[in-house]
Design a protein around this motif. Structure first.
Motif, PDB file in Angstrom:
ATOM      1  N   ASP A 222      30.118  45.150  76.090  1.00 27.84           N
ATOM      2  CA  ASP A 222      30.062  44.267  74.925  1.00 27.84           C
ATOM      3  C   ASP A 222      31.479  43.863  74.548  1.00 27.84           C
ATOM      4  OD1 ASP A 222      29.736  43.040  72.456  1.00 27.84           O
ATOM      5  OD2 ASP A 222      28.177  44.431  71.794  1.00 27.84           O
ATOM      6  N   SER A 223      31.861  42.643  74.868  1.00 23.82           N
ATOM      7  CA  SER A 223      33.223  42.184  74.594  1.00 23.82           C
ATOM      8  C   SER A 223      33.481  41.995  73.106  1.00 23.82           C
ATOM      9  CB  SER A 223      33.498  40.873  75.333  1.00 23.82           C
ATOM     10  OG  SER A 223      32.581  39.865  74.922  1.00 23.82           O
ATOM     11  N   GLY A 224      32.429  41.809  72.325  1.00 23.45           N
ATOM     12  CA  GLY A 224      32.588  41.610  70.889  1.00 23.45           C
ATOM     13  C   GLY A 224      32.704  42.904  70.110  1.00 23.45           C
ATOM     14  N   ILE A 225      32.205  43.996  70.688  1.00 19.58           N
ATOM     15  CA  ILE A 225      32.300  45.312  70.051  1.00 19.58           C
ATOM     16  C   ILE A 225      32.927  46.251  71.078  1.00 19.58           C
ATOM     17  CG2 ILE A 225      31.051  47.179  68.883  1.00 19.58           C
ATOM     18  CD1 ILE A 225      28.853  45.178  68.244  1.00 19.58           C
ATOM     19  N   PRO A 226      34.243  46.275  71.178  1.00 13.14           N
ATOM     20  CA  PRO A 226      34.907  47.093  72.195  1.00 13.14           C
ATOM     21  C   PRO A 226      34.674  48.583  71.976  1.00 13.14           C
ATOM     22  CG  PRO A 226      36.509  46.185  70.653  1.00 13.14           C
ATOM     23  CD  PRO A 226      35.199  45.526  70.349  1.00 13.14           C
ATOM     24  N   LEU A 227      34.780  49.334  73.051  1.00 15.97           N
ATOM     25  CA  LEU A 227      34.494  50.759  72.985  1.00 15.97           C
ATOM     26  C   LEU A 227      35.470  51.506  72.088  1.00 15.97           C
ATOM     27  CD1 LEU A 227      33.426  51.569  76.659  1.00 15.97           C
ATOM     28  CD2 LEU A 227      31.984  51.234  74.635  1.00 15.97           C
ATOM     29  N   ASP A 228      36.666  50.962  71.880  1.00 15.76           N
ATOM     30  CA  ASP A 228      37.578  51.665  70.987  1.00 15.76           C
ATOM     31  C   ASP A 228      37.090  51.623  69.543  1.00 15.76           C
ATOM     32  OD1 ASP A 228      38.121  49.000  70.514  1.00 15.76           O
ATOM     33  OD2 ASP A 228      40.278  49.161  70.804  1.00 15.76           O
ATOM     34  N   SER A 229      36.303  50.589  69.177  1.00 17.46           N
ATOM     35  CA  SER A 229      35.726  50.568  67.834  1.00 17.46           C
ATOM     36  C   SER A 229      34.610  51.607  67.710  1.00 17.46           C
ATOM     37  CB  SER A 229      35.211  49.176  67.474  1.00 17.46           C
ATOM     38  OG  SER A 229      34.051  48.834  68.204  1.00 17.46           O
ATOM     39  N   VAL A 230      33.876  51.830  68.789  1.00 18.92           N
ATOM     40  CA  VAL A 230      32.876  52.901  68.798  1.00 18.92           C
ATOM     41  C   VAL A 230      33.568  54.253  68.639  1.00 18.92           C
ATOM     42  CG1 VAL A 230      31.111  54.065  70.181  1.00 18.92           C
ATOM     43  CG2 VAL A 230      31.225  51.565  70.153  1.00 18.92           C
ATOM     44  N   ALA A 231      34.688  54.441  69.342  1.00 23.98           N
ATOM     45  CA  ALA A 231      35.442  55.689  69.223  1.00 23.98           C
ATOM     46  C   ALA A 231      35.951  55.892  67.801  1.00 23.98           C
ATOM     47  CB  ALA A 231      36.605  55.681  70.212  1.00 23.98           C
ATOM     48  N   THR A 232      36.408  54.817  67.165  1.00 28.62           N
ATOM     49  CA  THR A 232      36.870  54.900  65.775  1.00 28.62           C
ATOM     50  C   THR A 232      35.730  55.313  64.850  1.00 28.62           C
ATOM     51  OG1 THR A 232      38.559  53.214  66.159  1.00 28.62           O
ATOM     52  CG2 THR A 232      37.900  53.596  63.878  1.00 28.62           C
ATOM     53  N   MET A 233      34.542  54.755  65.093  1.00 28.01           N
ATOM     54  CA  MET A 233      33.381  55.097  64.272  1.00 28.01           C
ATOM     55  C   MET A 233      32.983  56.559  64.478  1.00 28.01           C
ATOM     56  SD  MET A 233      31.270  53.851  62.033  1.00 28.01           S
ATOM     57  CE  MET A 233      29.612  54.055  61.356  1.00 28.01           C
ATOM     58  N   LYS A 234      33.026  57.027  65.708  1.00 26.71           N
ATOM     59  CA  LYS A 234      32.691  58.429  65.976  1.00 26.71           C
ATOM     60  C   LYS A 234      33.631  59.361  65.220  1.00 26.71           C
ATOM     61  CE  LYS A 234      30.672  57.932  70.611  1.00 26.71           C
ATOM     62  NZ  LYS A 234      30.861  58.268  72.055  1.00 26.71           N
ATOM     63  N   THR A 235      34.905  59.030  65.211  1.00 28.33           N
ATOM     64  CA  THR A 235      35.889  59.848  64.491  1.00 28.33           C
ATOM     65  C   THR A 235      35.596  59.851  62.998  1.00 28.33           C
ATOM     66  OG1 THR A 235      37.596  59.400  66.146  1.00 28.33           O
ATOM     67  CG2 THR A 235      38.339  60.140  63.982  1.00 28.33           C
ATOM     68  N   ALA A 236      35.260  58.675  62.451  1.00 24.78           N
ATOM     69  CA  ALA A 236      34.945  58.589  61.026  1.00 24.78           C
ATOM     70  C   ALA A 236      33.698  59.399  60.685  1.00 24.78           C
ATOM     71  CB  ALA A 236      34.767  57.129  60.625  1.00 24.78           C
ATOM     72  N   LEU A 237      32.722  59.376  61.568  1.00 28.44           N
ATOM     73  CA  LEU A 237      31.483  60.128  61.328  1.00 28.44           C
ATOM     74  C   LEU A 237      31.723  61.634  61.318  1.00 28.44           C
ATOM     75  CD1 LEU A 237      29.030  58.050  63.547  1.00 28.44           C
ATOM     76  CD2 LEU A 237      28.844  58.339  61.066  1.00 28.44           C
ATOM     77  N   GLN A 238      32.715  62.084  62.062  1.00 27.81           N
ATOM     78  CA  GLN A 238      33.020  63.514  62.101  1.00 27.81           C
ATOM     79  C   GLN A 238      33.510  64.048  60.759  1.00 27.81           C
ATOM     80  OE1 GLN A 238      35.792  63.916  65.354  1.00 27.81           O
ATOM     81  NE2 GLN A 238      34.224  63.538  66.919  1.00 27.81           N
ATOM     82  N   GLN A 239      33.919  63.138  59.883  1.00 24.70           N
ATOM     83  CA  GLN A 239      34.361  63.551  58.554  1.00 24.70           C
ATOM     84  C   GLN A 239      33.180  63.814  57.619  1.00 24.70           C
ATOM     85  OE1 GLN A 239      37.434  60.853  56.991  1.00 24.70           O
ATOM     86  NE2 GLN A 239      37.761  60.124  59.093  1.00 24.70           N
TER      87      GLN A 239
END
Length: 285
Positions: A222-239
């Motif tokens: 998905d070029s519109g939702i890059p995997l680094d944004s998924v990684a950022t979301m995963k980190t935020a969810l860990q909080q």
């Protein structure tokens, strides 16, 4: 008269002629102009054993609902549209869920701003309709839909939400807005973005406070939702402590569940659908 027309509640006299024309356009059915022509892979789910059609749940709230023809107190799934409105694909998703024993409810969330199905290209649609829709309006309409689900015989204490693309982002936001729902499934919804008056928060901002478990279904291409944004979301969810999870399909791009478009990737879509149903049932919906 079609089932959709038969199920539509009469419009009140105070609805002006322009709004009547807009509602009539929405009820006309079919796919959005911006996604024509549709592909041969398009799935059509029949209404056998179901009650499916349009309802007017308020002065500015029109929704499509599908449920089993028999019984009551069905668990509820709110279905949040793509940018193209509640066109035939979203209605079909509702019927698929109804075949699984759910009351599926999909509101036309752009109704105050215009008919999303009437624009010939996505850029014009976004400029004239989508960009003018406030998140606060959307969240309030979804609250109203959950209340109206009880009128339709649903059990709103066992409710989930799912959404696609634009609706995937809303799924994350609504899960944070309404902790009474049991689960969510966000299909390739944007996670990061510019904060504006109409869109003051994005999923990554609400992730640490999220209590509702959300299953994120995303495409590795998905070029519109890059995997680094998924990684950022995963980190935020860990909080936080929501228990949310991600599944990333390496061979899928954006809109991989949209069977009416060339972006459809059947293996990923079928697996995502199976996982979504399992996720809902795992969390009591």
């Amino acid at each position: 008269m079609s089932q959709e027309q038969a199920d539509l509640l009469p419009l009140p006299d105070e609805v002006d002629s322009q709004r009547r024309l807009l509602i009539s356009a929405v009820l006309a059915g079919g796919f959005a102009l911006a996604v024509q022509p549709v592909t041969a892979a398009t799935i059509h789910t029949d209404s056998d054993g179901l009650v499916a059609g349009w309802h007017k749940a308020g002065p500015d709230l029109l929704l499509y609902a599908a449920r089993p023809a028999h019984g009551s107190q069905w668990p509820v799934v709110l279905v949040v549209q793509e940018i193209f409105g509640v066109h035939e694909h979203i209605q079909d998703v509702c019927r698929r869920l109804a075949k699984q024993g759910y009351l599926a409810v999909a509101p036309e969330l752009f109704l105050r701003q215009g008919d999303a199905r009437g624009y010939p290209d996505t850029a014009t649609l976004i400029a004239n309709v989508v960009s003018k829709v406030p998140d606060a309006q959307v969240l309030a309409d979804l609250d109203a839909c959950l209340e109206y689900a009880r009128v339709l015989g649903g059990d709103s204490t066992r409710a989930a939400i799912t959404g696609f693309c634009w609706g995937g982002r809303i799924t994350w936001l609504y899960a944070a807005h309404n902790p009474r729902i049991k689960a969510g499934a966000a299909w390739y919804g944007r996670l990061l973005g510019q904060e504006t008056a109409l869109t003051p928060r994005h999923p990554v901002a609400v992730a640490p406070q999220l209590k509702v478990p959300v299953l994120g279904l995303y495409g590795g291409k998905d070029s519109g939702i890059p995997l680094d944004s998924v990684a950022t979301m995963k980190t935020a969810l860990q909080q936080g402590s929501s228990g949310s999870e991600f599944v990333v399909y390496p061979d899928a791009g954006h809109a991989f569940n949209a069977d009416y478009r060339p972006s459809y990737h059947a293996p990923s879509a079928e697996d995502g659908w199976r996982r979504m149903l399992q996720w809902f049932r795992r969390h009591g919906v």
